[in-house]
Enzyme design. Sequence first.
Site, PDB file in Angstrom:
ATOM      1  N   LYS A  86       0.862  -1.212  -0.060  1.00  0.00           N
ATOM      2  CA  LYS A  86      -0.058   0.052  -0.024  1.00  0.00           C
ATOM      3  C   LYS A  86       0.958   1.330  -0.058  1.00  0.00           C
ATOM      4  O   LYS A  86       1.732   1.660   0.911  1.00  0.00           O
ATOM      5  CB  LYS A  86      -0.901   0.172   1.123  1.00  0.00           C
TER       6      LYS A  86
HETATM    7  O1  LIG Z   1     -10.654   6.576   7.606  1.00  0.00           O
HETATM    8  P1  LIG Z   1     -10.328   5.245   8.191  1.00  0.00           P
HETATM    9  O2  LIG Z   1     -11.431   4.466   9.083  1.00  0.00           O
HETATM   10  O3  LIG Z   1      -9.068   5.634   9.210  1.00  0.00           O
HETATM   11  O4  LIG Z   1      -9.819   4.490   6.966  1.00  0.00           O
HETATM   12  C1  LIG Z   1      -8.639   4.709   6.376  1.00  0.00           C
HETATM   13  C2  LIG Z   1      -8.425   3.337   5.322  1.00  0.00           C
HETATM   14  O5  LIG Z   1      -7.470   3.611   4.522  1.00  0.00           O
HETATM   15  C3  LIG Z   1      -6.895   2.073   4.556  1.00  0.00           C
HETATM   16  O6  LIG Z   1      -5.715   2.082   4.902  1.00  0.00           O
HETATM   17  C4  LIG Z   1      -6.864   1.840   2.928  1.00  0.00           C
HETATM   18  O7  LIG Z   1      -5.953   2.284   2.262  1.00  0.00           O
HETATM   19  C5  LIG Z   1      -7.922   1.130   5.086  1.00  0.00           C
HETATM   20  O8  LIG Z   1      -7.234   0.260   5.846  1.00  0.00           O
HETATM   21  C6  LIG Z   1      -8.745   2.253   5.971  1.00  0.00           C
HETATM   22  O9  LIG Z   1     -10.070   1.911   5.913  1.00  0.00           O
END
Ligand SMILES: O=P(O)(O)OC[C@H]1O[C@](O)(CO)[C@@H](O)[C@@H]1O
Length: 221
Positions: A86
Amino acid sequence: MKLLLDSISQNEIEVLNSVIDCYGVTSNPTIVKKHGKINLFEHLKEIKKINADLELHVQVVGQTKEKILKDAKNIVDALGSDTFIKVPVDKGGLCTIKELKKKGYRVTATAIYSEFQAILAVMNGADYIAPYINRMSNMEKNTVEIIKNLRRFIDHEKYSTQILAASFKNIGQVTEIINAGAHAVTVNPDLINEVLLSPTVNKAIDQFVDDWEMTFNRKEI
Ligand SMILES: O=P(O)(O)OC[C@H]1O[C@](O)(CO)[C@@H](O)[C@@H]1O
């Protein structure tokens, strides 16, 4: 449609993996922080033991091309080449996505708050793009339109990138975004459990059993 769990809790993943069709798990440093100073790679290897087919999406921390490439190598060395790296989509992230793809890595472009950011990540070859639904809603963006547009763009231009929508705060957002054309969603297990453990559903099921028992004086068919 692919459903991933936005969690690295072994217990939550084990329980839900036995109930629903889980495609993978996503994590980021904020999710990891909830578990304290764990050995992340060992922890994720244990999660793979629950279901070897689960896709793992693991976020880099480095902020320069060199550091991101080093993080990616460490992740893949520890967890295997089928792990998705990622990478947040800023300038450094974008040029590294290109490089990672040339080197044969699997890439999930993350921290996406705008349609254009997503388009650039698609053009650079990301396997998945992860638009932040709730965080964009908080910025008064029309997330349904954004997902529809991105899906149209990907299909029209014949890219193989898939939309892995992330950052949900309620199940209504999840279904809306699936209907808008996301290929995949990553959802916090708490949101899924809220639906599966709904008192309204439980009440209806209890009523059926009571009615059967009142009629036949037994609790089996
Ligand atoms: O707004 P949140 O709940 O912190 O989510 C950020 C999102 O980004 C991510 O890192 C996806 O890239 C998820 O793991 C997560 O859902």
